[in-house]
Design a protein around this motif. Structure first.
Motif, short mmCIF file in Angstrom:
data_model
loop_
_atom_site.label_atom_id
_atom_site.label_comp_id
_atom_site.label_asym_id
_atom_site.label_seq_id
_atom_site.Cartn_x
_atom_site.Cartn_y
_atom_site.Cartn_z
N LEU A 137 36.12 60.55 78.63
CA LEU A 137 35.13 60.63 77.56
C LEU A 137 35.26 61.96 76.82
O LEU A 137 35.48 63.00 77.44
CB LEU A 137 33.72 60.51 78.12
N SER A 138 35.09 61.93 75.50
CA SER A 138 35.04 63.18 74.74
C SER A 138 33.70 63.87 74.98
O SER A 138 33.64 65.08 75.16
CB SER A 138 35.23 62.91 73.25
N GLN A 139 32.63 63.10 74.94
CA GLN A 139 31.28 63.59 75.20
C GLN A 139 30.55 62.57 76.07
O GLN A 139 30.93 61.40 76.13
CB GLN A 139 30.51 63.80 73.89
N LYS A 140 29.48 63.01 76.71
CA LYS A 140 28.71 62.14 77.58
C LYS A 140 28.11 60.95 76.84
O LYS A 140 27.66 61.08 75.71
CB LYS A 140 27.54 62.92 78.20
N ARG A 181 35.63 63.63 68.11
CA ARG A 181 35.60 62.72 69.26
C ARG A 181 36.66 61.64 69.12
O ARG A 181 36.96 61.20 68.00
CB ARG A 181 34.22 62.07 69.38
N ARG A 232 37.09 56.56 74.22
CA ARG A 232 37.43 56.86 75.62
C ARG A 232 38.90 56.54 75.93
O ARG A 232 39.58 57.32 76.59
CB ARG A 232 36.53 56.05 76.54
N ASP A 235 27.40 61.18 83.31
CA ASP A 235 28.81 61.16 82.95
C ASP A 235 29.46 62.54 83.07
O ASP A 235 28.80 63.57 82.93
CB ASP A 235 28.99 60.69 81.49
N SER A 280 32.46 64.48 81.09
CA SER A 280 33.25 64.34 79.87
C SER A 280 34.09 65.59 79.65
O SER A 280 34.00 66.57 80.39
CB SER A 280 32.33 64.11 78.67
#
Length: 341
Positions: free
Chosen positions: A103-106, A143, A146, A111, A113
């Motif tokens: 993941l780039s961000q949660k 971003r 995923r 998560d 990330s």
């Protein structure tokens, strides 16, 4: 009393923004009240929160240690150790070659990330102190989905984060992607259309005409190498909508190999059986920067690139070079690597 000397990570923002991060559990009303009563001062003077901070400024909190502790809380999530593939780094910015699956961000609190892995890297390498997280948290500026691999930019300092974010927002840099698509593509082309996203399914649809809720999109692609059944494309995003490359290419009959949402089922089964590929072969490969000013002058007119993931490269070698070599009666030689922009 607590004295805070403004560093480059806090400089450039308003005082009230900095205070809301440092005393992150305190309400805005409390902060403004403390400034009115001179329980919070800037450089020894009364302040109202609108002041723009510069490096070296001193903020004093005439509050008890208990009050500061009550309203100031730094949460550092413990994450599994990750070996980040850093392709470029300086004092302000960081570029990582993100693997597919990360993941780039949660998406939710539990998560892990890339953002958390970057924080862990900066803390472990002592480029960042826990105390600094009270007023600034490094983060990513762009971003990727995923299961899309490639370049993600992050700001290590506030100046770096703001500068990169503005670049991406204003589209002042060129972003090139590489993807392996079904079919033969022989000519460079720029295509236009309209994209509409279904928030419930997290899937988009493409149309030639504008519809209610749709957004205009524009995608440019250039064939780099073609085989019998697949083509390696370089894609330049003119606009940057959700799932744009995947859906736009699929809409013209060239879905990305391995794409579970917009791809061809037979192609995906073939890719899984032959190469073990279960995600779209889409990679953010190259970022080309314009002439930059401080603090991002190190990026001025440079190109940052990220090599293809091993499975991606294996599929390209197998589907393009092996077949081409067989047709030409010669041994397979992989000569492309990361194509030049």
């Amino acid at each position: 009393m607590k004295a805070i000397t403004i560093t480059k990570n806090e400089a450039g923002q308003r005082l009230d923004k900095m205070l809301s991060k440092y005393l992150n559990l305190a309400g805005k009303g409390f902060l403004y009240k403390m400034m009115r009563k001179k329980n919070i001062t800037l450089n020894g003077k009364k302040c109202d929160g609108s002041e723009r901070l510069t490096e070296g400024d001193q903020v004093k909190l005439f509050l008890s240690d208990e009050t500061i502790e009550k309203f100031s809380q730094v949460h550092i999530q413990k994450v599994s150790k990750q070996s980040l593939h850093i392709v470029y780094e300086d004092e302000n910015v960081l570029f990582i070659n993100k693997p597919a699956g990360m993941l780039s961000q949660k998406a939710k609190d539990t998560d892990e990330s890339l953002v958390e892995y970057i924080l862990d890297y900066l803390l472990t390498s002592r480029q960042l102190k826990e105390e600094e997280l009270k007023s600034f948290r490094p983060s990513v500026c762009n971003r990727l989905d995923r299961n899309t691999s490639g370049l993600v930019a992050a700001g290590k300092t506030l100046a770096g984060l703001q500068g990169l974010s503005q670049l991406f927002r204003n589209r002042n840099l060129h972003k090139y992607y590489h993807c392996l698509v079904k079919g033969q593509v022989k000519e460079r082309c720029r295509i236009k259309g309209f994209l509409k996203k279904d928030e419930k399914t997290n899937q988009v649809s493409i149309s030639k005409e504008e519809t209610d809720g749709s957004l205009p999109i524009e995608t440019e692609y250039t064939p780099l190498a073609a085989g019998e059944d697949f083509t390696l494309l370089q894609v330049l995003l003119i606009t940057g909508r959700s799932h744009q490359i995947r859906a736009h290419l699929a809409s013209i009959g060239h879905p990305i190999a391995g794409d579970p949402k917009y791809g061809d089922k037979k192609v995906n089964v073939y890719m899984k059986q032959k190469y073990g590929i279960t995600a779209q072969l889409l990679h953010s490969a190259v970022l080309v920067f314009p002439d930059m000013q401080p603090p991002l002058s190190n990026l001025s007119k440079i190109t940052v690139s990220a090599p293809l993931p091993p499975l991606f490269e294996k599929a390209v070698k197998g589907e393009i070079n092996e077949r081409k070599a067989a047709q030409e009666g010669r041994e397979t030689v992989w000569e492309h690597g990361i194509p030049e922009v």
